[in-house]
Design a protein around this motif. Sequence first.
Motif, PDB file in Angstrom:
ATOM      1  N   ALA A 132       0.828  -1.216   0.000  1.00 38.34           N
ATOM      2  CA  ALA A 132       0.000   0.000   0.000  1.00 38.34           C
ATOM      3  C   ALA A 132       0.860   1.264   0.000  1.00 38.34           C
ATOM      4  O   ALA A 132       0.492   2.272  -0.610  1.00 38.34           O
ATOM      5  CB  ALA A 132      -0.941   0.001   1.197  1.00 38.34           C
ATOM      6  N   GLU A 136      -0.455   3.040  -3.176  1.00 42.66           N
ATOM      7  CA  GLU A 136      -1.552   3.924  -2.754  1.00 42.66           C
ATOM      8  C   GLU A 136      -0.973   5.127  -2.011  1.00 42.66           C
ATOM      9  O   GLU A 136      -1.380   5.454  -0.899  1.00 42.66           O
ATOM     10  CB  GLU A 136      -2.528   3.157  -1.859  1.00 42.66           C
ATOM     11  N   TRP A 137      -0.012   5.788  -2.659  1.00 45.48           N
ATOM     12  CA  TRP A 137       0.679   6.881  -1.996  1.00 45.48           C
ATOM     13  C   TRP A 137      -0.249   8.025  -1.634  1.00 45.48           C
ATOM     14  O   TRP A 137      -0.045   8.731  -0.644  1.00 45.48           O
ATOM     15  CB  TRP A 137       1.827   7.394  -2.858  1.00 45.48           C
ATOM     16  N   LYS A 139      -3.011   8.196  -0.182  1.00 42.22           N
ATOM     17  CA  LYS A 139      -3.554   8.114   1.175  1.00 42.22           C
ATOM     18  C   LYS A 139      -2.521   8.572   2.204  1.00 42.22           C
ATOM     19  O   LYS A 139      -2.831   9.339   3.118  1.00 42.22           O
ATOM     20  CB  LYS A 139      -4.003   6.685   1.466  1.00 42.22           C
ATOM     21  N   ARG A 140      -1.277   8.095   2.066  1.00 45.85           N
ATOM     22  CA  ARG A 140      -0.238   8.503   2.994  1.00 45.85           C
ATOM     23  C   ARG A 140       0.088   9.985   2.814  1.00 45.85           C
ATOM     24  O   ARG A 140       0.306  10.709   3.778  1.00 45.85           O
ATOM     25  CB  ARG A 140       1.025   7.657   2.784  1.00 45.85           C
ATOM     26  N   ASN A 186       2.936   6.847  -7.456  1.00 42.97           N
ATOM     27  CA  ASN A 186       2.597   5.466  -7.163  1.00 42.97           C
ATOM     28  C   ASN A 186       3.451   4.519  -7.998  1.00 42.97           C
ATOM     29  O   ASN A 186       3.922   4.870  -9.087  1.00 42.97           O
ATOM     30  CB  ASN A 186       1.122   5.200  -7.478  1.00 42.97           C
ATOM     31  N   GLN A 208       1.833  -1.601  10.390  1.00 43.91           N
ATOM     32  CA  GLN A 208       0.954  -1.719   9.232  1.00 43.91           C
ATOM     33  C   GLN A 208       0.782  -0.371   8.530  1.00 43.91           C
ATOM     34  O   GLN A 208      -0.112  -0.212   7.701  1.00 43.91           O
ATOM     35  CB  GLN A 208      -0.421  -2.266   9.657  1.00 43.91           C
ATOM     36  N   ASN A 210       2.299   1.154   6.194  1.00 43.26           N
ATOM     37  CA  ASN A 210       2.414   1.156   4.736  1.00 43.26           C
ATOM     38  C   ASN A 210       1.844  -0.109   4.111  1.00 43.26           C
ATOM     39  O   ASN A 210       2.234  -0.502   3.012  1.00 43.26           O
ATOM     40  CB  ASN A 210       3.877   1.334   4.328  1.00 43.26           C
ATOM     41  N   GLY A 211       0.894  -0.725   4.806  1.00 48.96           N
ATOM     42  CA  GLY A 211       0.283  -1.939   4.282  1.00 48.96           C
ATOM     43  C   GLY A 211       1.090  -3.173   4.643  1.00 48.96           C
ATOM     44  O   GLY A 211       1.918  -3.157   5.559  1.00 48.96           O
TER      45      GLY A 211
END
Length: 252
Positions: A132, A136-137, A139-140, A186, A208, A210-211
């Motif tokens: 993630a 899915e950058w 979101k961070r 991403n 968790q 970063n996934g």
Amino acid sequence: MKTEYFETFDGTELALHREGEGKPVVLLHGLFSSSHMNWIKWGHAARLAEAGFEAIMLDFRVHGDSASPTDPAAYPAGVLVRDVAALIDHLGVFDHEYDLVGFSLGARTSIHACAAGVLAPRRLVACGMGVAGLAEWEKRSAFFKRVIDEFDTIERGDPAYLSRQFLKSQGVDRVAARLLLNAFENLDPAMLSNIHVPTLVLCGENDQDNGSAEELARLLPDARYQTVPGGHLDSATKPELGAAIVEYLQAE
């Protein structure tokens, strides 16, 4: 320990800290951290030096002792990958002559560079990173932009409070930091198949952020997964992290 400076691809001055003599190991720290905070303070660089390696630690732009330009032109897409490539050129080492270790943002940068064929280390250690955090950058990024934008109003009890306090303690230029956040892209998980470098995916057992690091290890062609004590914010403070890195890099 010695510190030197070099100019990267666009003339920005970056700091480089070195400890030990031997096989070069390039270490890349996490977001809003520094070489001192990730690698020196907790003894990881010293452990590598004692094991016969040279710990070569870059402070990313906007971090540590490196420059923090506030011109948006200083933050093209993939800027950190380009900075690390410039570092390798500065060091004068060739493909497979160095090892590469990254924590969080450093791991993200390392994986991007290896997947794109920009870097080809002998071995790679990716700490505190999961799928993630690569794919899915946004979101961070949104989380950290909120920390910057609402910096003066975030109070204790807010999920962003610890990040706000850490950012404050490191003295990061918030204008430059926000520009840097926009330079990250991403990574399509399919590109992980391009990385044939032997890789250790190393993560805190409670991390968790970063996934799934275990999923990341499964998607890499030649990787294994290992945990150390702690979560995302404190696993880098544990001696087990440095010990695991040294053990993996020493293995035949």
